[in-house]
Design an enzyme around this catalytic site. Structure first.
Site, mmCIF file in Angstrom:
data_model
loop_
_atom_site.group_PDB
_atom_site.id
_atom_site.type_symbol
_atom_site.label_atom_id
_atom_site.label_comp_id
_atom_site.label_asym_id
_atom_site.label_seq_id
_atom_site.Cartn_x
_atom_site.Cartn_y
_atom_site.Cartn_z
ATOM 1 N N GLY A 45 0.777 -1.145 0.049
ATOM 2 C CA GLY A 45 -0.072 0.035 -0.277
ATOM 3 C C GLY A 45 0.771 1.278 -0.058
ATOM 4 N N LEU A 95 6.347 1.904 4.459
ATOM 5 C CA LEU A 95 7.555 1.961 3.559
ATOM 6 C C LEU A 95 8.167 3.451 3.934
ATOM 7 C CD1 LEU A 95 5.959 1.311 0.045
ATOM 8 C CD2 LEU A 95 7.509 0.062 1.321
HETATM 9 ZN ZN LIG Z 1 2.269 3.457 5.853
#
Ligand SMILES: [Zn+2]
Length: 172
Positions: A45, A95
């Site tokens: 995501g 991330l």
């Molecule tokens: Zn995130």
């Protein structure tokens, strides 16, 4: 085109993103770039604020099994319209906070409403990893990170490690 992902701490990751008014070709291109960036990372995501764009746009694909058909989803202005009382716990990562993970408790099932790339309204219920992922990404649009769910001490520790990694990467 791949875009650089912002690493925590960064003030842009703490901002509330603005709703998308209409879906221009530019925004469609941006969603393609986000999918490319996400798959390359690799991740499941990515939210627009993570690449410094403060608009309400997320992409996700939680199909992880080798040989299974990918299912890229692009959501403009995603909104949780229902959430189960039942919860589930997943070890989450992000991330924007590389190499750091923490268990987060969230509703096990959520119904999400959004606008797709063609401007059509969509609504779907998600469970398991999809439910966790979509909630995590929508949080990004509110300037909220998964570490906001852990104890202040743990959060500080993760932030220090992320800061260190960010400095190392900047040095090259
Ligand atoms: Zn995130």
């Amino acid at each position: 085109m791949k875009r650089p992902i912002l690493i925590h701490p960064d003030p842009r990751l703490k901002k509330v993103a603005a709703p998308v008014e209409d879906i221009s070709d530019e925004l469609r291109k941006l969603s393609d770039d986000m999918l490319e960036t996400m798959y390359d990372a690799p991740g499941i995501g990515l939210a627009a604020p993570q690449i410094g764009i403060l608009q309400r746009l997320i992409v996700l694909d939680c199909v992880k099994e080798e040989g299974e058909t990918p299912r890229p989803l692009v959501m403009f202005n995603p909104e949780i319209v229902a959430a189960s009382d039942e919860t589930s716990v997943y070890e989450e990562g992000c991330l924007s906070i590389p190499e750091q993970y923490a268990e987060v408790t969230r509703p096990a099932e959520v119904t999400v409403r959004w606008m797709d790339r063609d401007g059509n309204a969509q609504e779907e219920s998600f469970d398991k990893l999809w439910a966790t992922c979509v909630q995590h990404e929508i949080d990004h649009l509110e300037g909220k990170l998964f570490i906001d769910y852990v104890s202040p001490m743990r959060r500080q520790m993760i932030t220090r490690k992320s800061q260190k990694l960010k400095r190392e990467r900047a040095r090259g």
